[in-house]
Design an enzyme around this catalytic site. Structure first.
Site, PDB file in Angstrom:
ATOM      1  N   ARG A  74       0.830  -1.222   0.000  1.00 36.91           N
ATOM      2  CA  ARG A  74       0.000   0.000   0.000  1.00 36.91           C
ATOM      3  C   ARG A  74       0.866   1.276   0.000  1.00 36.91           C
ATOM      4  NH1 ARG A  74      -2.402   1.384   4.339  1.00 36.91           N
ATOM      5  NH2 ARG A  74      -2.749  -0.712   5.170  1.00 36.91           N
ATOM      6  N   TYR A 128     -17.236  13.861 -16.927  1.00 33.55           N
ATOM      7  CA  TYR A 128     -17.711  12.473 -16.902  1.00 33.55           C
ATOM      8  C   TYR A 128     -18.772  12.360 -15.793  1.00 33.55           C
ATOM      9  CZ  TYR A 128     -17.735   7.657 -15.330  1.00 33.55           C
ATOM     10  OH  TYR A 128     -18.155   6.430 -14.897  1.00 33.55           O
ATOM     11  N   ASP A 193      -8.567  16.986 -16.768  1.00 33.77           N
ATOM     12  CA  ASP A 193      -8.752  15.562 -17.055  1.00 33.77           C
ATOM     13  C   ASP A 193      -8.395  15.376 -18.526  1.00 33.77           C
ATOM     14  OD1 ASP A 193      -9.804  13.061 -17.831  1.00 33.77           O
ATOM     15  OD2 ASP A 193     -11.217  13.085 -16.160  1.00 33.77           O
ATOM     16  N   LYS A 218      -8.815   3.849 -19.956  1.00 33.59           N
ATOM     17  CA  LYS A 218      -9.197   4.160 -21.330  1.00 33.59           C
ATOM     18  C   LYS A 218      -7.984   4.021 -22.260  1.00 33.59           C
ATOM     19  CE  LYS A 218     -13.177   4.847 -19.448  1.00 33.59           C
ATOM     20  NZ  LYS A 218     -13.095   5.515 -18.205  1.00 33.59           N
TER      21      LYS A 218
HETATM   22  N1  PLP Z   1     -12.537  10.817 -16.358  1.00 38.53           N
HETATM   23  C1  PLP Z   1     -13.101  10.586 -17.555  1.00 38.53           C
HETATM   24  C2  PLP Z   1     -13.019  11.629 -18.624  1.00 38.53           C
HETATM   25  C3  PLP Z   1     -13.798   9.401 -17.784  1.00 38.53           C
HETATM   26  O1  PLP Z   1     -14.363   9.185 -18.972  1.00 38.53           O
HETATM   27  C4  PLP Z   1     -13.870   8.441 -16.743  1.00 38.53           C
HETATM   28  C5  PLP Z   1     -14.598   7.179 -16.937  1.00 38.53           C
HETATM   29  O2  PLP Z   1     -15.282   6.996 -17.912  1.00 38.53           O
HETATM   30  C6  PLP Z   1     -13.277   8.733 -15.517  1.00 38.53           C
HETATM   31  C7  PLP Z   1     -12.606   9.925 -15.358  1.00 38.53           C
HETATM   32  C8  PLP Z   1     -13.350   7.757 -14.374  1.00 38.53           C
HETATM   33  O3  PLP Z   1     -12.416   6.730 -14.613  1.00 38.53           O
HETATM   34  P1  PLP Z   1     -12.591   5.216 -14.100  1.00 38.53           P
HETATM   35  O4  PLP Z   1     -13.772   4.635 -14.790  1.00 38.53           O
HETATM   36  O5  PLP Z   1     -11.266   4.592 -14.475  1.00 38.53           O
HETATM   37  O6  PLP Z   1     -12.781   5.281 -12.621  1.00 38.53           O
END
Ligand code: PLP
Length: 404
Positions: A74, A128, A193, A218
């Site tokens: 951890r 998101y 992001d 992704k």
């Molecule tokens: N940020 C974006 C732009 C996303 O599209 C997503 C998920 O689709 C996330 C954050 C969250 O990521 P995770 O699904 O790996 O927790």
């Protein structure tokens, strides 16, 4: 043999495509290895408790484990560390800290700021759906002000710890001028992001952002088989994040760290190939009378969103080659209906005012042949209406492909 200390001279600056293949692996040849080793240990032996105690104290105080073997999974893991090194290099950051998912990464950033008494967040929609929900519901005791980019400077308060934006945004692909926004943030760190653009298309830290976040699930992983999140930032904030990760536990599993490092090696070629197909599909969709609007970012990339005149659910039900599924950034093409799935958790009025309408579809273009993709999409767009529903006739096309 301690091959770590072999000095091969200062490294020359390397192009992104070279870093993608080599970053995080620089010591391998000296160790007689080609593929990175995977360390699955949860714990590490130490016969000297006093020395171990000192190392734990140092980590608790600074967020850095002094040289030596890891203590417990951890705190630190060498395989995950390779991915962190590589991603930091690609984003042009001092450091990167990896988490179990993108949401775990965002959680750690919010907790790190809140721990300093900075509980107020300024954010630009759309985000998101789950990021929106985490902020809007105040699940971590934070408070959010939703503004458009022009309203950021006025929304900042003395207790604002963070400004958050996605660009290109999920799912509308709306873009903001990162440099201008960073300027408006003043001393408050801007988090971008960068999941959709990846460092191949955009490096926000070079434009004034202070924190970059990825859902590594992704494009970084790239094959739809690994979940992870990562934050690239300066070393001072990385130390805070490592302390939060240690205390809250959302570490990235080392097998995931291995797969993400492997994914990075092909990131530039995957992004380039999928972007070329996406650009061709954008051209065809923009000229198609069944399609009302097409969105594609000015930075490029393999994400497309489009609004149809007819029933979007028919398109989802009609695809055969394209996979109707949430998520994105995989080798195969995925399509989904944001209002039903990725942004379902956002209140309808907020969703709509952020441009996430009921006729919007989001597609993540993969590596299939573009003609096969078009054949599938073309057929799905012409899918007959479900029995009992009136057909909607196409009106004049309202707009061509233009990123907003
Ligand atoms: N940020 C974006 C732009 C996303 O599209 C997503 C998920 O689709 C996330 C954050 C969250 O990521 P995770 O699904 O790996 O927790």
């Amino acid at each position: 043999m301690d091959t770590d200390s072999q000095d091969r001279g200062p490294a020359a600056p390397r192009a992104l495509a070279t870093e993608a293949v080599h970053a995080g692996r620089d010591d391998l040849a000296g160790r007689g290895l080609h593929a990175p080793p995977i360390d699955l240990s949860t714990t590490y032996p130490s016969y000297d408790s006093a020395a171990e105690a000192a190392r734990i104290d140092a980590f608790a105080a600074t967020g850095v484990l002094p040289d030596g073997p890891p203590v417990y999974a951890r705190l630190d893991n060498p395989t995950t560390g390779r991915f962190e090194t590589a991603l930091a290099r690609l984003e042009g950051a001092d450091s990167a800290v990896a988490f179990a998912s993108g949401m775990a990464a965002l959680t750690a950033v919010l907790l790190a700021r809140a721990a300093e008494g900075l509980r107020h967040v300024v954010a630009v929609r759309p985000l998101y759906g789950c990021s929106d929900h985490l902020l809007d519901a105040g699940l971590l005791g934070t408070e959010v002000a939703w503004v458009d980019p022009a309203g950021v400077a006025d929304a900042i308060r003395p207790d604002t710890g963070l400004v958050i934006v996605e660009t290109p945004a999920n799912p509308t692909l709306a873009e903001v001028d990162i440099r201008a926004l960073a300027h408006a943030c003043g001393t408050v760190p801007l988090l971008v992001d960068n999941t959709f653009a990846t460092p191949v298309l955009q490096r926000p830290l070079t434009q004034g952002a202070r924190i970059v976040l990825h859902s590594a699930t992704k494009y970084l992983g790239g094959h739809g088989d690994v979940m992870g999140g990562v934050v690239a930032c300066d070393e001072e904030f990385a130390r805070r994040l490592r302390q939060v990760r240690f205390a809250t536990g959302a570490v990235l599993h080392p097998l995931a760290g291995y797969l993400l490092l492997r994914g990075l090696a092909t990131l530039p070629v995957r992004i380039r190939a999928a972007s070329a197909s996406a650009a061709e599909l954008v051209r065809r969709l923009a000229a198609d009378p069944r399609v009302a609007r097409v969105h594609h970012p000015s930075v490029g990339g393999a994400m497309i969103s489009f609004e149809v005149y007819g029933d979007p659910h028919r398109v989802i039900a009609g695809v055969r080659l394209i996979t109707p599924a949430v998520s994105l950034g995989s080798v195969d093409t995925l399509i989904q209906h944001p209002a039903s799935i990725s942004h379902r958790i956002v209140a309808e009025t907020d969703r709509r005012s952020a441009g996430v309408g009921d006729r919007l579809l989001r597609m993540s273009v993969g590596l299939e042949d573009v003609e096969d993709l078009w054949l599938d999409l073309d057929r799905a767009l012409s899918a007959p209406p479900a029995p009992g529903t009136a057909p909607t006739h196409a009106r004049a096309r309202e707009s061509s492909a233009a990123g907003r």
